[in-house]
Write a protein that holds these residues in place. Sequence first.
Motif, PDB file in Angstrom:
ATOM      1  N   ASN A 130       0.827  -1.206   0.000  1.00  0.00           N
ATOM      2  CA  ASN A 130       0.000   0.000   0.000  1.00  0.00           C
ATOM      3  C   ASN A 130       0.864   1.261   0.000  1.00  0.00           C
ATOM      4  O   ASN A 130       0.508   2.269  -0.620  1.00  0.00           O
ATOM      5  N   PHE A 131       1.978   1.201   0.711  1.00  0.00           N
ATOM      6  CA  PHE A 131       2.935   2.320   0.727  1.00  0.00           C
ATOM      7  C   PHE A 131       3.414   2.618  -0.694  1.00  0.00           C
ATOM      8  O   PHE A 131       3.417   3.765  -1.151  1.00  0.00           O
ATOM      9  N   HIS A 132       3.825   1.573  -1.424  1.00  0.00           N
ATOM     10  CA  HIS A 132       4.292   1.761  -2.797  1.00  0.00           C
ATOM     11  C   HIS A 132       3.151   2.238  -3.702  1.00  0.00           C
ATOM     12  O   HIS A 132       3.353   3.106  -4.558  1.00  0.00           O
ATOM     13  N   PHE A 133       1.961   1.660  -3.522  1.00  0.00           N
ATOM     14  CA  PHE A 133       0.820   2.010  -4.376  1.00  0.00           C
ATOM     15  C   PHE A 133       0.485   3.494  -4.220  1.00  0.00           C
ATOM     16  O   PHE A 133       0.236   4.196  -5.215  1.00  0.00           O
ATOM     17  N   ALA A 134       0.476   3.976  -2.981  1.00  0.00           N
ATOM     18  CA  ALA A 134       0.128   5.379  -2.737  1.00  0.00           C
ATOM     19  C   ALA A 134       1.115   6.329  -3.393  1.00  0.00           C
ATOM     20  O   ALA A 134       0.770   7.471  -3.703  1.00  0.00           O
ATOM     21  N   ARG A 135       2.331   5.861  -3.630  1.00  0.00           N
ATOM     22  CA  ARG A 135       3.357   6.687  -4.251  1.00  0.00           C
ATOM     23  C   ARG A 135       3.478   6.449  -5.745  1.00  0.00           C
ATOM     24  O   ARG A 135       4.379   6.951  -6.388  1.00  0.00           O
ATOM     25  N   GLY A 136       2.579   5.623  -6.291  1.00  0.00           N
ATOM     26  CA  GLY A 136       2.555   5.433  -7.731  1.00  0.00           C
ATOM     27  C   GLY A 136       3.548   4.422  -8.259  1.00  0.00           C
ATOM     28  O   GLY A 136       3.701   4.286  -9.477  1.00  0.00           O
ATOM     29  N   ASP A 137       4.226   3.680  -7.362  1.00  0.00           N
ATOM     30  CA  ASP A 137       5.164   2.641  -7.802  1.00  0.00           C
ATOM     31  C   ASP A 137       4.402   1.317  -7.823  1.00  0.00           C
ATOM     32  O   ASP A 137       4.487   0.504  -6.897  1.00  0.00           O
ATOM     33  N   PHE A 138       3.649   1.091  -8.902  1.00  0.00           N
ATOM     34  CA  PHE A 138       2.720  -0.030  -8.932  1.00  0.00           C
ATOM     35  C   PHE A 138       3.433  -1.373  -9.106  1.00  0.00           C
ATOM     36  O   PHE A 138       2.946  -2.394  -8.618  1.00  0.00           O
ATOM     37  N   ALA A 139       4.575  -1.380  -9.762  1.00  0.00           N
ATOM     38  CA  ALA A 139       5.333  -2.624  -9.889  1.00  0.00           C
ATOM     39  C   ALA A 139       5.843  -3.078  -8.523  1.00  0.00           C
ATOM     40  O   ALA A 139       5.776  -4.267  -8.181  1.00  0.00           O
ATOM     41  N   ALA A 140       6.363  -2.129  -7.734  1.00  0.00           N
ATOM     42  CA  ALA A 140       6.826  -2.471  -6.388  1.00  0.00           C
ATOM     43  C   ALA A 140       5.656  -2.893  -5.507  1.00  0.00           C
ATOM     44  O   ALA A 140       5.773  -3.824  -4.690  1.00  0.00           O
ATOM     45  N   ALA A 141       4.513  -2.220  -5.664  1.00  0.00           N
ATOM     46  CA  ALA A 141       3.336  -2.600  -4.888  1.00  0.00           C
ATOM     47  C   ALA A 141       2.919  -4.035  -5.201  1.00  0.00           C
ATOM     48  O   ALA A 141       2.642  -4.834  -4.295  1.00  0.00           O
ATOM     49  N   LEU A 142       2.895  -4.374  -6.482  1.00  0.00           N
ATOM     50  CA  LEU A 142       2.505  -5.720  -6.884  1.00  0.00           C
ATOM     51  C   LEU A 142       3.467  -6.749  -6.311  1.00  0.00           C
ATOM     52  O   LEU A 142       3.045  -7.817  -5.834  1.00  0.00           O
ATOM     53  N   ARG A 143       4.756  -6.444  -6.328  1.00  0.00           N
ATOM     54  CA  ARG A 143       5.756  -7.357  -5.772  1.00  0.00           C
ATOM     55  C   ARG A 143       5.499  -7.588  -4.278  1.00  0.00           C
ATOM     56  O   ARG A 143       5.550  -8.727  -3.792  1.00  0.00           O
ATOM     57  N   SER A 144       5.183  -6.526  -3.542  1.00  0.00           N
ATOM     58  CA  SER A 144       4.916  -6.665  -2.111  1.00  0.00           C
ATOM     59  C   SER A 144       3.638  -7.469  -1.853  1.00  0.00           C
ATOM     60  O   SER A 144       3.591  -8.283  -0.929  1.00  0.00           O
ATOM     61  N   TYR A 145       2.604  -7.239  -2.661  1.00  0.00           N
ATOM     62  CA  TYR A 145       1.363  -7.999  -2.479  1.00  0.00           C
ATOM     63  C   TYR A 145       1.591  -9.491  -2.745  1.00  0.00           C
ATOM     64  O   TYR A 145       1.040 -10.352  -2.051  1.00  0.00           O
ATOM     65  N   ARG A 146       2.405  -9.800  -3.736  1.00  0.00           N
ATOM     66  CA  ARG A 146       2.700 -11.205  -4.024  1.00  0.00           C
ATOM     67  C   ARG A 146       3.516 -11.835  -2.906  1.00  0.00           C
ATOM     68  O   ARG A 146       3.301 -13.011  -2.552  1.00  0.00           O
ATOM     69  N   LEU A 147       4.436 -11.069  -2.335  1.00  0.00           N
ATOM     70  CA  LEU A 147       5.199 -11.575  -1.195  1.00  0.00           C
ATOM     71  C   LEU A 147       4.289 -11.773   0.013  1.00  0.00           C
ATOM     72  O   LEU A 147       4.482 -12.710   0.806  1.00  0.00           O
ATOM     73  N   ALA A 148       3.302 -10.911   0.168  1.00  0.00           N
ATOM     74  CA  ALA A 148       2.335 -11.082   1.257  1.00  0.00           C
ATOM     75  C   ALA A 148       1.557 -12.386   1.078  1.00  0.00           C
ATOM     76  O   ALA A 148       1.357 -13.146   2.036  1.00  0.00           O
ATOM     77  N   LEU A 149       1.118 -12.662  -0.150  1.00  0.00           N
ATOM     78  CA  LEU A 149       0.404 -13.917  -0.410  1.00  0.00           C
ATOM     79  C   LEU A 149       1.307 -15.117  -0.142  1.00  0.00           C
ATOM     80  O   LEU A 149       0.853 -16.137   0.397  1.00  0.00           O
ATOM     81  N   ARG A 150       2.582 -14.987  -0.498  1.00  0.00           N
ATOM     82  CA  ARG A 150       3.521 -16.076  -0.242  1.00  0.00           C
ATOM     83  C   ARG A 150       3.640 -16.347   1.256  1.00  0.00           C
ATOM     84  O   ARG A 150       3.705 -17.506   1.684  1.00  0.00           O
ATOM     85  N   ALA A 151       3.672 -15.280   2.054  1.00  0.00           N
ATOM     86  CA  ALA A 151       3.739 -15.458   3.509  1.00  0.00           C
ATOM     87  C   ALA A 151       2.466 -16.109   4.045  1.00  0.00           C
ATOM     88  O   ALA A 151       2.522 -17.005   4.892  1.00  0.00           O
ATOM     89  N   LEU A 152       1.318 -15.656   3.553  1.00  0.00           N
ATOM     90  CA  LEU A 152       0.047 -16.206   4.034  1.00  0.00           C
ATOM     91  C   LEU A 152      -0.130 -17.670   3.651  1.00  0.00           C
ATOM     92  O   LEU A 152      -0.772 -18.440   4.369  1.00  0.00           O
ATOM     93  N   ASP A 153       0.439 -18.053   2.508  1.00  0.00           N
ATOM     94  CA  ASP A 153       0.284 -19.422   2.012  1.00  0.00           C
ATOM     95  C   ASP A 153       1.459 -20.321   2.408  1.00  0.00           C
ATOM     96  O   ASP A 153       1.505 -21.483   2.010  1.00  0.00           O
ATOM     97  N   GLY A 154       2.407 -19.798   3.166  1.00  0.00           N
ATOM     98  CA  GLY A 154       3.613 -20.551   3.489  1.00  0.00           C
ATOM     99  C   GLY A 154       3.356 -21.685   4.462  1.00  0.00           C
ATOM    100  O   GLY A 154       2.258 -21.837   5.013  1.00  0.00           O
ATOM    101  N   LYS A 190      -7.879  -9.682   0.426  1.00  0.00           N
ATOM    102  CA  LYS A 190      -7.409  -8.294   0.358  1.00  0.00           C
ATOM    103  C   LYS A 190      -6.193  -8.181  -0.561  1.00  0.00           C
ATOM    104  O   LYS A 190      -6.108  -7.271  -1.389  1.00  0.00           O
ATOM    105  N   CYS A 191      -5.252  -9.113  -0.399  1.00  0.00           N
ATOM    106  CA  CYS A 191      -4.045  -9.070  -1.228  1.00  0.00           C
ATOM    107  C   CYS A 191      -4.371  -9.272  -2.702  1.00  0.00           C
ATOM    108  O   CYS A 191      -3.816  -8.595  -3.577  1.00  0.00           O
ATOM    109  N   LEU A 192      -5.270 -10.198  -2.998  1.00  0.00           N
ATOM    110  CA  LEU A 192      -5.631 -10.465  -4.389  1.00  0.00           C
ATOM    111  C   LEU A 192      -6.355  -9.269  -5.003  1.00  0.00           C
ATOM    112  O   LEU A 192      -6.125  -8.916  -6.162  1.00  0.00           O
ATOM    113  N   ASN A 193      -7.245  -8.640  -4.235  1.00  0.00           N
ATOM    114  CA  ASN A 193      -7.897  -7.424  -4.733  1.00  0.00           C
ATOM    115  C   ASN A 193      -6.879  -6.323  -4.987  1.00  0.00           C
ATOM    116  O   ASN A 193      -6.964  -5.577  -5.974  1.00  0.00           O
ATOM    117  N   ASN A 194      -5.886  -6.209  -4.102  1.00  0.00           N
ATOM    118  CA  ASN A 194      -4.844  -5.202  -4.301  1.00  0.00           C
ATOM    119  C   ASN A 194      -3.979  -5.545  -5.504  1.00  0.00           C
ATOM    120  O   ASN A 194      -3.539  -4.650  -6.245  1.00  0.00           O
TER     121      ASN A 194
END
Length: 253
Positions: free
Chosen positions: A123-147, A167-171
């Motif tokens: 969300n931090f990256h998304f708010a600053r317009g760095d959508f590639a970094a935001a997507l990377r963080s959301y995918r890492l979040a899903l990896r943690a949740l599914d670990g 929430k992560c998938l919607n993001n």
Amino acid sequence: GGPQPRPGQEVSVKVLGALEDGGLVERDPRLTFVPGHGDVVQALELGVPTMQPGEISFFLAACPYAYGRPGSRRCAHREPDVPPEAPLLFEVTLLEVRDGPDPQPLPPAARLRLGSQRRERGNFHFARGDFAAALRSYRLALRALDGPATAPPGPEEEEELQEQRVKCLNNCAAAELKLGRAEEALAACDAALRISPDNGRALVRRGQLLAEQGRDAEAALVLRRALELDPASKVIHAELSRLAKRQSLPQSS
């Protein structure tokens, strides 16, 4: 002494960060991260891999490489505030470099905590317009949740894990759209709806994406289901009205 960090390796650093007036806004005696995962500001992401263990470096970071034009006021759990457009001076000591850890079994509570931290970073990256970094963080979040887990989650923990995944998938879908990747956004919506078939946010976005692809009949079905869940939504009514005008579909009451 020793080699610089290689891609995928984990580092631990001591960090101090100060404003131009000398005000201290960062102090972490041991910050651990994997460069490239998007868990820290870009000044550290880019600067630390140039260092050797034991080295002390100073990085003067323009605002895009620190907390961006908005500063830190929209960053959850961040005190003290970093003013908008503020450059920062970081003093960084590289303490340790080691091979990146394989996903370790974690208790459900730790998985939830790590997933939430990474989603907030997205969300931090998304708010600053760095959508590639935001997507990377959301995918890492899903990896943690599914670990892997040290024990099966209880009913409440499992429910919270599912909520966090949705929430992560919607993001992810929102970030994919910002990157102009409609098919990937649609896939993220579908994944969210497999977990939570009545998730309104995913239903509306899926309906909008289907309509953009000209799949009006499918879009209308999805949007009508969303309207059943939220009859007062002006967004859904507007989307259905557009479909009705375009394809002479019956209006929903």
